[in-house]
Each structure stands twice: as structure tokens, then as C-alpha cells.
Design a protein around this motif. Structure first.
Motif, PDB file in Angstrom:
ATOM      1  N   GLU A  64       0.802  -1.221  -0.031  1.00 57.84           N
ATOM      2  CA  GLU A  64       0.050   0.098   0.057  1.00 57.84           C
ATOM      3  C   GLU A  64       0.857   1.146   0.053  1.00 57.84           C
ATOM      4  O   GLU A  64       0.525   2.284  -0.787  1.00 57.84           O
ATOM      5  N   GLN A  65       2.094   1.278   0.906  1.00 56.12           N
ATOM      6  CA  GLN A  65       2.888   2.442   0.820  1.00 56.12           C
ATOM      7  C   GLN A  65       3.467   2.705  -0.425  1.00 56.12           C
ATOM      8  O   GLN A  65       3.745   3.715  -0.862  1.00 56.12           O
ATOM      9  N   ILE A  66       3.910   1.755  -0.866  1.00 55.06           N
ATOM     10  CA  ILE A  66       4.533   1.736  -2.509  1.00 55.06           C
ATOM     11  C   ILE A  66       3.719   2.147  -3.192  1.00 55.06           C
ATOM     12  O   ILE A  66       4.100   3.116  -4.305  1.00 55.06           O
ATOM     13  N   ASN A  67       2.502   1.530  -3.222  1.00 52.07           N
ATOM     14  CA  ASN A  67       1.215   2.296  -4.298  1.00 52.07           C
ATOM     15  C   ASN A  67       1.013   3.724  -4.029  1.00 52.07           C
ATOM     16  O   ASN A  67       0.761   4.566  -5.020  1.00 52.07           O
ATOM     17  N   GLN A  68       0.816   3.957  -2.662  1.00 51.92           N
ATOM     18  CA  GLN A  68       0.696   5.649  -2.672  1.00 51.92           C
ATOM     19  C   GLN A  68       2.006   6.353  -2.947  1.00 51.92           C
ATOM     20  O   GLN A  68       1.830   7.485  -3.353  1.00 51.92           O
ATOM     21  N   THR A  69       3.086   5.827  -2.485  1.00 46.34           N
ATOM     22  CA  THR A  69       4.533   6.594  -3.196  1.00 46.34           C
ATOM     23  C   THR A  69       4.476   6.715  -4.530  1.00 46.34           C
ATOM     24  O   THR A  69       4.804   7.741  -5.125  1.00 46.34           O
ATOM     25  N   SER A  70       4.044   5.513  -5.230  1.00 47.46           N
ATOM     26  CA  SER A  70       3.959   5.447  -6.685  1.00 47.46           C
ATOM     27  C   SER A  70       3.047   6.466  -7.109  1.00 47.46           C
ATOM     28  O   SER A  70       3.305   7.298  -8.115  1.00 47.46           O
ATOM     29  N   ALA A  71       1.810   6.741  -6.485  1.00 46.71           N
ATOM     30  CA  ALA A  71       0.726   7.626  -7.058  1.00 46.71           C
ATOM     31  C   ALA A  71       1.188   8.971  -6.473  1.00 46.71           C
ATOM     32  O   ALA A  71       0.985  10.002  -7.550  1.00 46.71           O
ATOM     33  N   LEU A  72       1.962   9.295  -5.437  1.00 47.94           N
ATOM     34  CA  LEU A  72       2.524  10.490  -5.191  1.00 47.94           C
ATOM     35  C   LEU A  72       3.543  10.977  -6.440  1.00 47.94           C
ATOM     36  O   LEU A  72       3.659  12.208  -6.594  1.00 47.94           O
TER      37      LEU A  72
END
Length: 226
Positions: free
Chosen positions: A26-34
Motif C-alpha cells: 500500500e505504501q509503495i502504491n501511495q508513493t508511486s501515486a504521489l
């Protein structure tokens, strides 16, 4: 109980492993989205500022063109002002020349008027002298045996007779005119008299024409006895 504890510990490990995996994803996805959002934002800002910079470049170019045009217009205006100054200077010179010419013409007119007045005055004086001579013509002819004739060039010829007692018809004569100065002038004398210049000068001084004619007759009479 140990088995249950061991089973619990195993379940807890699996839970944490799954939790970590799930959190990391989830963090990776959020970071990627950011990151994608930042990338898009940066690209949008880059495009916006690039467009603004181009507009500013165009604006600077237009300002430079305007400055160049203003400079050319200033040079054109300066040249026209210089030409206008030269034209004004020439007009002033022409006005001064016209004024000087008008003054010269006026002076010439005044001088001509004076000369005409002087000439008219002299002509009038000459006319009066001729009329005076003509009026006493009859008197001289009767008393002095004198004949007067008008000859060319506005001259009067005076002919005396009855002077030579040996030849009463012998003519003694002189010619009189009025010169440019309005004075009497003896132009010829036959026979010549040595005193003619002196008698002419006295006539001019006294304006006594009768005495002048009488004195010439006396001189002719004296000459006839020589």
C-alpha cells in the motif's frame, strides 16, 4: 499448552508477515501515486512556465522592435527639425533681402522724386528765363537795333546792327543757351570778345539780363573803333 503457544506464535508471525507485505504494498502504491502526481504537476508547471517564458521572449522582442522603431522615428524627427530650421533660416534671409530690396526701391523712388523736382524746378527756371528774354526782345530791337532768333538746341542768337558806323548793316552776334545747371552760357561770339567770360560770370551772379546785353553791345561798339 506449549503447542498452543507455538501455534499462536506461528500465527502471529504469519500475521505480521502478511501485515508488512500488505502495508509495504500500500505504501509503495501511495508513493508511486504521489510520484506520478508530482511528475504530472512538474510537467504541467514546466509546460506552463515554458509557455510563459516564450511569451516573455516574444514580449521582449516586440519591445526591442518598438524601441528600434522609436529610435528611427526620433532620427527622422530630428532630420525634419533640422530641415525645418534650415527652411526657416532661408525664409528669414529672404524676408531680410526683400525688406532691404523694398528699402532700396523706396530710397530710389525718393531720390528719383527729388531729381524730378529739381529738374522740374530747373526747367521752370529755364522757361522763365527764356520767357523773360522773349519779352524784352521787342524792346531791345527797337532801342539797340537788336534781333533775336531761336535756333536749334534750344539756343537764342542775338544779332546787333548799327554798330559799325562805316557799315551799319554789318552783324555782330553771340549765341546764348541755358546749360544743365540752369545757368546762362554763351556758346559763340562773332567777332570774339575778350571780356565775354567776365560778362557771362556777372550775368550769372546778378541775373541782370538787360545789363548783360547792353554791355555786350558796348563791347562790340568799342571793338568796331579798333
Amino acid at each position: 499448552t506449549e503447542d498452543e503457544i507455538a501455534l499462536f506464535e506461528r500465527d502471529m508471525k504469519e500475521f505480521w508477515i502478511q501485515f508488512k507485505i500488505s502495508y509495504s504494498t500500500e505504501q509503495i502504491n501511495q508513493t508511486s501515486a504521489l510520484r506520478d502526481l508530482c511528475k504530472e504537476t512538474i510537467e504541467a508547471l514546466t509546460e506552463k512556465w515554458s509557455k510563459k517564458l516564450k511569451e516573455e521572449d516574444l514580449m521582449i522582442e516586440k519591445i526591442q522592435e518598438c524601441n528600434s522603431e522609436i529610435l528611427q522615428q526620433s532620427k527622422y524627427v530630428a532630420e525634419k527639425e533640422e530641415q525645418l530650421t534650415e527652411i526657416k533660416s532661408k525664409l528669414n534671409q529672404e524676408e531680410e533681402q526683400q525688406k532691404n530690396l523694398a528699402d532700396s526701391i523706396q530710397e530710389l523712388k525718393e531720390e528719383l522724386t527729388k531729381k524730378m523736382e529739381i529738374k522740374s524746378s530747373k526747367n521752370e527756371a529755364a522757361k522763365e528765363k527764356v520767357e523773360r528774354v522773349s519779352k524784352i526782345k521787342t524792346l531791345f530791337k527797337e532801342r539797340l537795333g537788336l534781333e533775336m532768333r531761336r535756333i536749334p538746341d534750344e539756343q537764342l542768337q542775338f544779332i546787333f546792327r548799327h554798330i559799325d558806323h562805316k557799315d551799319p548793316d554789318k552783324p555782330y552776334m553771340f549765341t546764348l543757351s541755358i546749360n544743365k545747371q540752369g545757368d546762362y552760357e554763351v556758346t559763340s561770339c562773332t567777332p570774339p570778345l575778350d571780356c565775354i567770360a567776365e560778362l557771362q560770370l556777372k550775368l550769372r551772379e546778378t541775373n541782370n539780363f538787360s545789363a548783360f546785353v547792353a554791355n555786350i553791345r558796348k563791347a562790340f561798339t568799342a571793338l568796331s573803333y579798333k
